[in-house]
Design an enzyme around this catalytic site. Sequence first.
Site, PDB file in Angstrom:
ATOM      1  N   HIS A  58      -4.790 -30.559 -38.203  1.00  0.00           N
ATOM      2  CA  HIS A  58      -6.247 -30.426 -38.029  1.00  0.00           C
ATOM      3  C   HIS A  58      -6.599 -28.957 -38.215  1.00  0.00           C
ATOM      4  O   HIS A  58      -6.645 -28.180 -37.267  1.00  0.00           O
ATOM      5  CB  HIS A  58      -6.643 -30.919 -36.635  1.00  0.00           C
ATOM      6  N   HIS A  78      -9.369 -26.704 -40.631  1.00  0.00           N
ATOM      7  CA  HIS A  78     -10.417 -26.551 -41.644  1.00  0.00           C
ATOM      8  C   HIS A  78     -10.171 -25.233 -42.353  1.00  0.00           C
ATOM      9  O   HIS A  78     -10.289 -24.169 -41.742  1.00  0.00           O
ATOM     10  CB  HIS A  78     -11.798 -26.565 -40.988  1.00  0.00           C
ATOM     11  N   HIS A  86     -13.219 -37.174 -37.444  1.00  0.00           N
ATOM     12  CA  HIS A  86     -13.549 -36.552 -36.170  1.00  0.00           C
ATOM     13  C   HIS A  86     -14.345 -37.569 -35.343  1.00  0.00           C
ATOM     14  O   HIS A  86     -15.363 -38.101 -35.809  1.00  0.00           O
ATOM     15  CB  HIS A  86     -14.423 -35.317 -36.383  1.00  0.00           C
ATOM     16  N   GLU A 140     -15.224 -35.915 -29.921  1.00  0.00           N
ATOM     17  CA  GLU A 140     -15.231 -34.500 -29.525  1.00  0.00           C
ATOM     18  C   GLU A 140     -16.468 -34.275 -28.665  1.00  0.00           C
ATOM     19  O   GLU A 140     -16.379 -34.072 -27.466  1.00  0.00           O
ATOM     20  CB  GLU A 140     -15.250 -33.597 -30.756  1.00  0.00           C
ATOM     21  N   ASP A 159      -7.822 -26.102 -35.582  1.00  0.00           N
ATOM     22  CA  ASP A 159      -9.195 -26.433 -35.965  1.00  0.00           C
ATOM     23  C   ASP A 159      -9.793 -25.368 -36.892  1.00  0.00           C
ATOM     24  O   ASP A 159      -9.603 -25.429 -38.105  1.00  0.00           O
ATOM     25  CB  ASP A 159     -10.047 -26.627 -34.707  1.00  0.00           C
ATOM     26  N   ASP A 160     -10.522 -24.405 -36.344  1.00  0.00           N
ATOM     27  CA  ASP A 160     -11.134 -23.307 -37.109  1.00  0.00           C
ATOM     28  C   ASP A 160     -10.690 -21.997 -36.463  1.00  0.00           C
ATOM     29  O   ASP A 160     -11.437 -21.358 -35.720  1.00  0.00           O
ATOM     30  CB  ASP A 160     -12.664 -23.424 -37.074  1.00  0.00           C
TER      31      ASP A 160
END
Length: 336
Positions: A20, A22, A200, A203, A281-282
Amino acid sequence: MPDTADSDAFIAGLPKAELHLHIEGSLEPEQMFAFARRNRIQIPFASVEQLRAAYSFTQLQDFLDIYYQGADVLRTEEDFHDLALAYFTRAHADGVVHAEIFFDPQTHTDRGLPFGVAADGLLAGMKTAEERFGITSKLILCFLRHLDEAAAFATLQAAEPWLDRIAAVGLDSSEVGHPPEKFARVFAAAGAAGLKRVAHAGEEGPPAYVLEALDLLHIDRLDHGNRALESPELVTRLARSGIALTVCPLSNLKLCVVGDVAQHPIPAMLKHGLRATINSDDPAYFGGYVADNYRAVAPYLDRRDLVTLARNSFLGSFLPDDAVTRHLAAVDAFAA
């Protein structure tokens, strides 16, 4: 994990996959300024420090606003190659040996870039990373859920020449108000084209979104999934199915999904038998790459849990069985 130095070394050395990530969210402020200069683009920040100060989010939409602004500096295949390689360089230092990375083509095509600029640049970066570090990787095309179904279908059509090099489709961006059912038909088309499906859900959205992702999108992997714990029946279903959850602790903290890392649901997920994994994630926006995320939750786990999380990352990957078997053996050998 009482000894911090020992724990850090164990986490860094533990072979792991990241499922996961991005890639646009790995754009560090320094890189944003460098790409802006290279492409002669003005950005509304005077310094790296001012940009980092803007990374103060209280909800997903706050983050997305600056995320899309930052992506505008990505203009050429070289930019995307360099972005990917910078991520893989950090991932290699964190013990990542396989990564399955998201990209958001609509973020780029909607500002006039051809689909292939991002796709070819990222694929080239992935190839360089494998040659340089031995890291294998797969590319996942994500649809932006705040856009409509027609836009998602147009993106899937634009991707056709690259589908032999794309492993899966995903669903990201603003979750609340954009339920998975909105994209059921385009996910069915992607599945018919032979692509894996991830989304997703859970969340910020409710457990019902997780059910829709399972029953309407027929996902092979669940991204986030935190709020699934609100439904005991859903937890049982996820545990029995063995579907992987790609959980992102520092992202959850930064976006106020949890108030404190001590409240993070990873220990509960493992206790309930869910195939949870740890991911970043980011990372440029949320304060840490994958090993930082392991370290954040390590005080609330034991070493066996960390090994389980690493094993889960390969079991939840889209690698073939023989590759997964080799990676699991490497995890067990390291742990021993």
